[in-house]
Scaffold this motif. Structure first.
Motif, PDB file in Angstrom:
ATOM      1  N   LEU A 158      -5.717  -3.333  -7.136  1.00 51.68           N
ATOM      2  CA  LEU A 158      -6.082  -2.386  -6.080  1.00 51.68           C
ATOM      3  C   LEU A 158      -4.901  -1.452  -5.855  1.00 51.68           C
ATOM      4  O   LEU A 158      -3.756  -1.863  -5.901  1.00 51.68           O
ATOM      5  N   ILE A 159      -5.212  -0.186  -5.573  1.00 54.14           N
ATOM      6  CA  ILE A 159      -4.147   0.770  -5.259  1.00 54.14           C
ATOM      7  C   ILE A 159      -4.359   1.250  -3.828  1.00 54.14           C
ATOM      8  O   ILE A 159      -5.464   1.696  -3.484  1.00 54.14           O
ATOM      9  N   GLU A 160      -3.309   1.120  -3.043  1.00 56.56           N
ATOM     10  CA  GLU A 160      -3.439   1.426  -1.606  1.00 56.56           C
ATOM     11  C   GLU A 160      -2.438   2.527  -1.217  1.00 56.56           C
ATOM     12  O   GLU A 160      -1.278   2.516  -1.635  1.00 56.56           O
ATOM     13  N   LYS A 161      -2.913   3.502  -0.444  1.00 54.20           N
ATOM     14  CA  LYS A 161      -2.015   4.572   0.018  1.00 54.20           C
ATOM     15  C   LYS A 161      -2.399   4.917   1.456  1.00 54.20           C
ATOM     16  O   LYS A 161      -3.585   5.123   1.738  1.00 54.20           O
ATOM     17  N   SER A 162      -1.414   4.956   2.296  1.00 52.47           N
ATOM     18  CA  SER A 162      -1.617   5.286   3.722  1.00 52.47           C
ATOM     19  C   SER A 162      -2.761   4.479   4.327  1.00 52.47           C
ATOM     20  O   SER A 162      -3.625   5.024   5.024  1.00 52.47           O
ATOM     21  N   GLY A 163      -2.818   3.196   3.999  1.00 59.60           N
ATOM     22  CA  GLY A 163      -3.819   2.324   4.615  1.00 59.60           C
ATOM     23  C   GLY A 163      -5.212   2.446   4.009  1.00 59.60           C
ATOM     24  O   GLY A 163      -6.161   1.830   4.501  1.00 59.60           O
ATOM     25  N   ARG A 164      -5.342   3.231   2.932  1.00 59.86           N
ATOM     26  CA  ARG A 164      -6.666   3.376   2.288  1.00 59.86           C
ATOM     27  C   ARG A 164      -6.604   2.881   0.842  1.00 59.86           C
ATOM     28  O   ARG A 164      -5.586   3.074   0.165  1.00 59.86           O
ATOM     29  N   ILE A 165      -7.692   2.269   0.399  1.00 58.00           N
ATOM     30  CA  ILE A 165      -7.763   1.876  -1.021  1.00 58.00           C
ATOM     31  C   ILE A 165      -8.203   3.102  -1.807  1.00 58.00           C
ATOM     32  O   ILE A 165      -9.290   3.637  -1.582  1.00 58.00           O
ATOM     33  N   ILE A 166      -7.327   3.562  -2.719  1.00 55.59           N
ATOM     34  CA  ILE A 166      -7.670   4.782  -3.471  1.00 55.59           C
ATOM     35  C   ILE A 166      -8.058   4.473  -4.914  1.00 55.59           C
ATOM     36  O   ILE A 166      -8.423   5.376  -5.670  1.00 55.59           O
ATOM     37  N   GLY A 167      -7.978   3.200  -5.308  1.00 55.37           N
ATOM     38  CA  GLY A 167      -8.399   2.845  -6.667  1.00 55.37           C
ATOM     39  C   GLY A 167      -8.585   1.349  -6.806  1.00 55.37           C
ATOM     40  O   GLY A 167      -7.855   0.574  -6.185  1.00 55.37           O
ATOM     41  N   ARG A 168      -9.603   0.946  -7.544  1.00 57.14           N
ATOM     42  CA  ARG A 168      -9.752  -0.477  -7.860  1.00 57.14           C
ATOM     43  C   ARG A 168     -10.190  -0.632  -9.308  1.00 57.14           C
ATOM     44  O   ARG A 168     -10.886   0.228  -9.849  1.00 57.14           O
TER      45      ARG A 168
END
Ligand code: AOF
Ligand code: ZN
Length: 364
Positions: free
Chosen positions: A24-34
């Motif tokens: 999982l890729i997380e940025k600023s509290g949001r998942i931007i990729g899985r």
């Protein structure tokens, strides 16, 4: 990481003998990729997660990547994940467990750190190692992970005295589940009595995908030439383990077996008196990471007695067979074994049945 592990678990049954991996890729509290490793030979979890990120027009620069296995840095069937991650410029990578394979073993982690990425290792490590227990066991000990599977009634009977009316003990859902077990394994083993009584096919169904090696322990070469196993031997690999003496005595039959596509292996193996080590060596040589032992009671008992089982999967049907039932595992075991409870225990309802899975030793 828990979500990444759930993603990874989806790959079980398609990725083996590779490990199941989720990312999982997380940025600023949001998942931007899985992403996950979907199938053997396919792109790795990290590559899929970065592609997912791009498809959402999100930029992984400065993000945190959560991955359940150390990113690889070798060029195998796919390119090195470490380099793809470095190019994506994340601020941090959180890894559940190191990859013990010779081509990794910390090298992927080092590469990321040398590129200035903050790396944390060991988050949910035991869960990650449990998910890929056969992979870790094979890489670290060189031994095949052995799963014993059986279905039983409440009074511990594995078969019916008269199987003609209804041969099954477990229900439909349990049987479908057992096929999923077959799909993730590289080899399936039974004793000759199971072949003579059940005439099994030992293939994962619905068909398609991996074709595990089917192994029969048959010291007297009693396998019928018209058995389903031999009828399908040209399409689904079949290995018959027998005695060298038998082979001399039954040379004609052995030739017929080989003509039909069956392979014969002579190894001095005595199921009853406890020597399955040569089989273990053979499995290791063939690169079998995981073996599923499907019965019958004598064969299952031998693996238990010799302390060779790593995992047990039992389907318990809510019925008492009494005198209509036979082949109880208890009577097959000469000595008491497995006296300590199984660990990492999981229970699941499958229709009317209960599935109980556990390991014979803890994963730390
Ligand atoms: C990762 N991410 O999702 C997986 C990894 O033959 P290949 O190229 O597919 O490489 C297989 C090896 O890569 C496997 O033995 C294990 O060490 C690692 N698996 N690595 O970075 C993944 N599945
Ligand atoms: Zn990789």
């Amino acid at each position: 990481m828990t979500s990444a592990l759930e993603l990874a678990a989806d790959g079980i049954g398609s990725v083996e003998p590779n490990p199941a991996v989720g990312c999982l890729i997380e940025k600023s509290g949001r998942i931007i990729g899985r992403g996950k490793h979907e199938r053997y030979g396919g792109p790795h979890a990290e590559i899929n997660a970065l592609a997912d990120c791009r498809s959402r027009q999100a930029d992984p620069e400065g993000a945190t990547i959560y991955v359940t296995l150390e990113p690889c840095c070798h060029r195998g069937k796919t390119g090195p994940c470490s380099e793809a991650i470095i190019r994506a410029k994340p601020a941090g990578v959180v890894i559940a467990a190191q990859d013990p394979s010779a081509h990794a073993d910390g090298a992927g982690i080092r590469q990321l750190r040398e590129a200035g990425i903050r790396v944390t290792v060991g988050v949910c490590e035991a869960e990650a190692r449990r998910l890929n227990a056969p992979f870790y066991h094979f890489v670290q000990t060189g031994k095949t992970w052995i799963v014993l599977k059986w279905a039983q009634s409440l009074d511990g009977k594995l078969a019916r005295v008269d199987p003609t009316r209804n041969p099954w003990i477990s229900g439909e859902q349990s049987r479908a589940d057992a096929h999923r077990l077959r799909r993730r394994t590289q080899a399936i083993l039974v004793g000759i009595n199971t072949v003579l009584i059940d005439n099994p096919l030992l293939t994962p169904r619905p068909s398609g995908g991996r074709r595990p090696l089917r192994i029969v322990m048959d010291s007297d070469l009693r396998i019928p030439l018209n058995s389903q196993l031999l009828q399908t031997a040209s399409d689904h690999p079949l290995l018959i383990v027998t005695d060298a003496q038998t082979l001399t005595r039954e040379a004609g039959k052995a030739k017929e077996i080989e003509r039909r596509g069956g392979q014969i292996l002579t190894r001095k193996m005595d199921i009853e008196h406890g020597n399955l080590r040569p089989l273990q060596d053979e499995l290791r040589t063939r690169g079998v990471q995981q073996l599923l032992v499907e019965g019958g009671p004598k064969t299952l008992g031998a693996f238990l007695e010799q302390g060779l089982a790593n995992e047990v999967c039992v389907y318990i049907a809510p019925m008492v067979l009494g005198v209509e039932g036979c082949a109880s595992l208890g009577t097959a075991l000469a000595r008491k074994v497995c006296q300590t409870p199984l660990c990492h225990l999981e229970t699941k309802r499958l229709g009317p049945d209960l599935r109980l899975r556990g390991l014979t030793a803890p994963i730390t």
